[in-house]
Design a protein around this motif. Structure first.
Motif, PDB file in Angstrom:
ATOM      1  N   LEU A 135      12.365  -0.119  -5.373  1.00 10.27           N
ATOM      2  CA  LEU A 135      11.431  -1.227  -5.565  1.00 10.27           C
ATOM      3  C   LEU A 135      11.993  -2.531  -5.007  1.00 10.27           C
ATOM      4  CD1 LEU A 135      10.084  -0.480  -9.140  1.00 10.27           C
ATOM      5  CD2 LEU A 135       8.847  -0.289  -6.978  1.00 10.27           C
ATOM      6  N   GLN A 136      13.273  -2.747  -5.221  1.00  9.87           N
ATOM      7  CA  GLN A 136      13.918  -3.953  -4.717  1.00  9.87           C
ATOM      8  C   GLN A 136      13.888  -3.974  -3.180  1.00  9.87           C
ATOM      9  OE1 GLN A 136      18.146  -4.189  -5.505  1.00  9.87           O
ATOM     10  NE2 GLN A 136      17.978  -6.386  -5.896  1.00  9.87           N
ATOM     11  N   HIS A 137      14.214  -2.856  -2.562  1.00  6.02           N
ATOM     12  CA  HIS A 137      14.209  -2.791  -1.102  1.00  6.02           C
ATOM     13  C   HIS A 137      12.788  -2.872  -0.539  1.00  6.02           C
ATOM     14  CE1 HIS A 137      18.447  -1.892  -1.322  1.00  6.02           C
ATOM     15  NE2 HIS A 137      18.505  -1.972   0.000  1.00  6.02           N
ATOM     16  N   GLN A 138      11.813  -2.333  -1.255  1.00  7.99           N
ATOM     17  CA  GLN A 138      10.424  -2.461  -0.811  1.00  7.99           C
ATOM     18  C   GLN A 138       9.998  -3.926  -0.832  1.00  7.99           C
ATOM     19  OE1 GLN A 138       8.518   0.276  -3.521  1.00  7.99           O
ATOM     20  NE2 GLN A 138       8.516   1.919  -1.994  1.00  7.99           N
ATOM     21  N   ASP A 139      10.462  -4.658  -1.842  1.00 10.91           N
ATOM     22  CA  ASP A 139      10.162  -6.086  -1.902  1.00 10.91           C
ATOM     23  C   ASP A 139      10.858  -6.825  -0.759  1.00 10.91           C
ATOM     24  OD1 ASP A 139       8.923  -8.365  -3.115  1.00 10.91           O
ATOM     25  OD2 ASP A 139      10.899  -8.924  -3.905  1.00 10.91           O
ATOM     26  N   TYR A 140      12.118  -6.469  -0.489  1.00  9.19           N
ATOM     27  CA  TYR A 140      12.817  -7.068   0.649  1.00  9.19           C
ATOM     28  C   TYR A 140      12.061  -6.786   1.942  1.00  9.19           C
ATOM     29  CZ  TYR A 140      17.032  -7.397  -2.315  1.00  9.19           C
ATOM     30  OH  TYR A 140      17.928  -7.666  -3.297  1.00  9.19           O
ATOM     31  N   GLU A 141      11.625  -5.540   2.101  1.00 10.68           N
ATOM     32  CA  GLU A 141      10.909  -5.152   3.311  1.00 10.68           C
ATOM     33  C   GLU A 141       9.632  -5.973   3.471  1.00 10.68           C
ATOM     34  OE1 GLU A 141       9.177  -1.077   5.328  1.00 10.68           O
ATOM     35  OE2 GLU A 141       9.050  -1.318   3.157  1.00 10.68           O
ATOM     36  N   ARG A 142       8.895  -6.125   2.394  1.00  9.12           N
ATOM     37  CA  ARG A 142       7.654  -6.901   2.443  1.00  9.12           C
ATOM     38  C   ARG A 142       7.930  -8.341   2.849  1.00  9.12           C
ATOM     39  NH1 ARG A 142       5.632 -10.506  -0.682  1.00  9.12           N
ATOM     40  NH2 ARG A 142       7.141 -10.117  -2.331  1.00  9.12           N
ATOM     41  N   ALA A 190       0.801  -1.223   0.000  1.00 11.46           N
ATOM     42  CA  ALA A 190       0.000   0.000   0.000  1.00 11.46           C
ATOM     43  C   ALA A 190       0.834   1.273   0.000  1.00 11.46           C
ATOM     44  CB  ALA A 190      -0.954   0.002   1.194  1.00 11.46           C
ATOM     45  N   PHE A 191       2.016   1.239   0.605  1.00  6.82           N
ATOM     46  CA  PHE A 191       2.816   2.453   0.720  1.00  6.82           C
ATOM     47  C   PHE A 191       4.051   2.418  -0.177  1.00  6.82           C
ATOM     48  CE2 PHE A 191       0.286   2.306   4.561  1.00  6.82           C
ATOM     49  CZ  PHE A 191      -0.253   3.582   4.554  1.00  6.82           C
ATOM     50  N   HIS A 192       4.043   1.564  -1.175  1.00 10.14           N
ATOM     51  CA  HIS A 192       5.149   1.507  -2.129  1.00 10.14           C
ATOM     52  C   HIS A 192       4.844   2.468  -3.272  1.00 10.14           C
ATOM     53  CE1 HIS A 192       6.626  -2.719  -0.804  1.00 10.14           C
ATOM     54  NE2 HIS A 192       6.454  -1.895   0.194  1.00 10.14           N
ATOM     55  N   ALA A 193       5.722   3.410  -3.442  1.00 10.39           N
ATOM     56  CA  ALA A 193       5.513   4.444  -4.453  1.00 10.39           C
ATOM     57  C   ALA A 193       6.019   3.976  -5.815  1.00 10.39           C
ATOM     58  CB  ALA A 193       6.247   5.718  -4.044  1.00 10.39           C
ATOM     59  N   THR A 194       5.490   4.588  -6.844  1.00  9.19           N
ATOM     60  CA  THR A 194       5.988   4.370  -8.198  1.00  9.19           C
ATOM     61  C   THR A 194       6.450   5.712  -8.749  1.00  9.19           C
ATOM     62  OG1 THR A 194       3.815   4.703  -9.175  1.00  9.19           O
ATOM     63  CG2 THR A 194       4.433   2.433  -8.646  1.00  9.19           C
ATOM     64  N   PHE A 195       7.235   5.649  -9.800  1.00 16.10           N
ATOM     65  CA  PHE A 195       7.785   6.864 -10.384  1.00 16.10           C
ATOM     66  C   PHE A 195       6.706   7.651 -11.113  1.00 16.10           C
ATOM     67  CE2 PHE A 195      10.425   9.077 -13.618  1.00 16.10           C
ATOM     68  CZ  PHE A 195      11.092   9.892 -12.731  1.00 16.10           C
ATOM     69  N   GLY A 196       5.830   6.951 -11.804  1.00 22.09           N
ATOM     70  CA  GLY A 196       4.758   7.600 -12.559  1.00 22.09           C
ATOM     71  C   GLY A 196       3.406   7.327 -11.933  1.00 22.09           C
ATOM     72  N   ALA A 197       2.391   7.904 -12.530  1.00 27.90           N
ATOM     73  CA  ALA A 197       1.029   7.716 -12.039  1.00 27.90           C
ATOM     74  C   ALA A 197       0.602   6.265 -12.226  1.00 27.90           C
ATOM     75  CB  ALA A 197       0.075   8.633 -12.795  1.00 27.90           C
ATOM     76  N   ARG A 198      -0.180   5.780 -11.298  1.00 33.31           N
ATOM     77  CA  ARG A 198      -0.662   4.403 -11.383  1.00 33.31           C
ATOM     78  C   ARG A 198      -1.901   4.299 -12.276  1.00 33.31           C
ATOM     79  NH1 ARG A 198       1.103   0.572  -7.510  1.00 33.31           N
ATOM     80  NH2 ARG A 198       2.377   1.486  -5.896  1.00 33.31           N
ATOM     81  N   PHE A 199      -2.767   5.310 -12.202  1.00 34.18           N
ATOM     82  CA  PHE A 199      -4.053   5.228 -12.878  1.00 34.18           C
ATOM     83  C   PHE A 199      -4.350   6.515 -13.636  1.00 34.18           C
ATOM     84  CE2 PHE A 199      -4.465   2.692  -8.941  1.00 34.18           C
ATOM     85  CZ  PHE A 199      -4.679   1.458  -9.508  1.00 34.18           C
ATOM     86  N   ASP A 200      -5.304   6.420 -14.530  1.00 33.98           N
ATOM     87  CA  ASP A 200      -5.794   7.556 -15.288  1.00 33.98           C
ATOM     88  C   ASP A 200      -6.490   8.530 -14.332  1.00 33.98           C
ATOM     89  OD1 ASP A 200      -8.319   8.710 -16.984  1.00 33.98           O
ATOM     90  OD2 ASP A 200      -6.531   8.428 -18.227  1.00 33.98           O
ATOM     91  N   ARG A 201      -6.408   9.812 -14.627  1.00 25.11           N
ATOM     92  CA  ARG A 201      -7.018  10.829 -13.758  1.00 25.11           C
ATOM     93  C   ARG A 201      -8.546  10.762 -13.780  1.00 25.11           C
ATOM     94  NH1 ARG A 201      -4.980  13.605 -10.167  1.00 25.11           N
ATOM     95  NH2 ARG A 201      -5.797  15.576 -10.824  1.00 25.11           N
ATOM     96  N   GLN A 202      -9.129  10.122 -14.793  1.00 29.00           N
ATOM     97  CA  GLN A 202     -10.579   9.945 -14.816  1.00 29.00           C
ATOM     98  C   GLN A 202     -11.032   8.939 -13.774  1.00 29.00           C
ATOM     99  OE1 GLN A 202     -12.703  11.681 -16.685  1.00 29.00           O
ATOM    100  NE2 GLN A 202     -11.022  12.828 -17.600  1.00 29.00           N
ATOM    101  N   LEU A 203     -10.152   7.990 -13.457  1.00 28.28           N
ATOM    102  CA  LEU A 203     -10.507   6.930 -12.515  1.00 28.28           C
ATOM    103  C   LEU A 203     -10.246   7.344 -11.070  1.00 28.28           C
ATOM    104  CD1 LEU A 203     -11.598   4.062 -12.313  1.00 28.28           C
ATOM    105  CD2 LEU A 203      -9.264   3.234 -12.574  1.00 28.28           C
ATOM    106  N   PHE A 204      -9.091   7.966 -10.825  1.00 25.87           N
ATOM    107  CA  PHE A 204      -8.732   8.412  -9.478  1.00 25.87           C
ATOM    108  C   PHE A 204      -8.284   9.866  -9.550  1.00 25.87           C
ATOM    109  CE2 PHE A 204      -8.181   3.842  -9.038  1.00 25.87           C
ATOM    110  CZ  PHE A 204      -8.784   3.602  -7.820  1.00 25.87           C
ATOM    111  N   ARG A 205      -8.806  10.673  -8.653  1.00 26.22           N
ATOM    112  CA  ARG A 205      -8.424  12.083  -8.617  1.00 26.22           C
ATOM    113  C   ARG A 205      -7.107  12.299  -7.891  1.00 26.22           C
ATOM    114  NH1 ARG A 205     -14.280  13.792  -7.056  1.00 26.22           N
ATOM    115  NH2 ARG A 205     -13.505  12.920  -5.148  1.00 26.22           N
ATOM    116  N   THR A 206      -6.711  11.379  -7.032  1.00 25.05           N
ATOM    117  CA  THR A 206      -5.499  11.570  -6.242  1.00 25.05           C
ATOM    118  C   THR A 206      -4.274  11.678  -7.134  1.00 25.05           C
ATOM    119  OG1 THR A 206      -4.161  10.701  -4.427  1.00 25.05           O
ATOM    120  CG2 THR A 206      -5.139   9.075  -5.897  1.00 25.05           C
ATOM    121  N   ARG A 207      -3.344  12.515  -6.731  1.00 28.22           N
ATOM    122  CA  ARG A 207      -2.091  12.669  -7.463  1.00 28.22           C
ATOM    123  C   ARG A 207      -1.009  11.754  -6.897  1.00 28.22           C
ATOM    124  NH1 ARG A 207      -2.203  16.805 -11.024  1.00 28.22           N
ATOM    125  NH2 ARG A 207      -3.739  18.428 -10.697  1.00 28.22           N
ATOM    126  N   SER A 208      -1.301  11.133  -5.786  1.00 26.14           N
ATOM    127  CA  SER A 208      -0.326  10.257  -5.135  1.00 26.14           C
ATOM    128  C   SER A 208      -0.111   8.989  -5.950  1.00 26.14           C
ATOM    129  CB  SER A 208      -0.825   9.878  -3.736  1.00 26.14           C
ATOM    130  OG  SER A 208       0.040   8.956  -3.139  1.00 26.14           O
TER     131      SER A 208
END
Length: 175
Positions: A113-120, A25-43
């Motif tokens: 991403l690699q460290h987030q996977d290790y953490e998980r 849930a708290f793993h960030a990505t470099f770009g947007a995950r979804f289209d702005r029509q689907l989710f308004r959040t910029r996170s």
């Protein structure tokens, strides 16, 4: 009565999805995950999308209470689309790898991403050992599992420290 069943079904589905998404849930990505029509959040955090879906479920409940049927229909369809998108993303998040960017930024993103996977994985192993420790019956088994919990907890702390350092580097690079 049908709307009550719909609301209960959506609530159950969202709760199940929140549990499935929790490890990433708290793993960030470099770009947007979804289209702005689907989710308004910029996170780019999946947690922000889950929270937005939770808010839409509350809005749907309110629209049902106010008997705003057109809004109920649109919100229900939109919420179902959001839940499906979150489910797909959580199932395929490891396939994202890293997003395109500068080579240095991409390298640090890959490390994150690699460290987030290790953490998980370390979190899962620590939790598993704690559960086994709670069920252990012999002293020898309890001592062995307690040592393993300590080892995994130490590794998890080091991993989180490294992840924080990576986040700091990425923050400096993207300023």
């Amino acid at each position: 009565m049908r709307t009550d069943l719909l609301l209960q079904s959506l609530e159950t589905q969202l709760s199940r999805l929140e549990a499935d998404v929790a490890p990433v849930a708290f793993h960030a990505t470099f770009g947007a995950r979804f289209d702005r029509q689907l989710f308004r959040t910029r996170s780019s955090l999946l947690q922000a999308c889950v929270e937005e879906a939770r808010g839409n479920l509350q809005a749907l409940r309110h629209a049902v209470e106010q008997q705003q049927f057109e809004q109920v229909q649109w919100l229900a369809e939109h919420l179902v689309s959001q839940l499906e998108a979150i489910a797909r993303e959580s199932a395929a998040w490891q396939l994202r790898g890293w997003d395109n960017g500068s080579p240095a930024l991409t390298r640090w993103q890959r490390k994150r991403l690699q460290h987030q996977d290790y953490e998980r994985r370390l979190s899962e192993m620590t939790q598993q050992r704690r559960e086994l420790l709670a069920q252990a019956t012999t002293l020898e088994e309890q001592q062995r599992l307690a040592r393993e919990v300590d080892v995994f907890s130490t590794r998890l702390k080091r991993c989180r420290d490294a992840l924080q350092n990576i986040e700091n580097v990425l923050a400096r690079m993207t300023r």
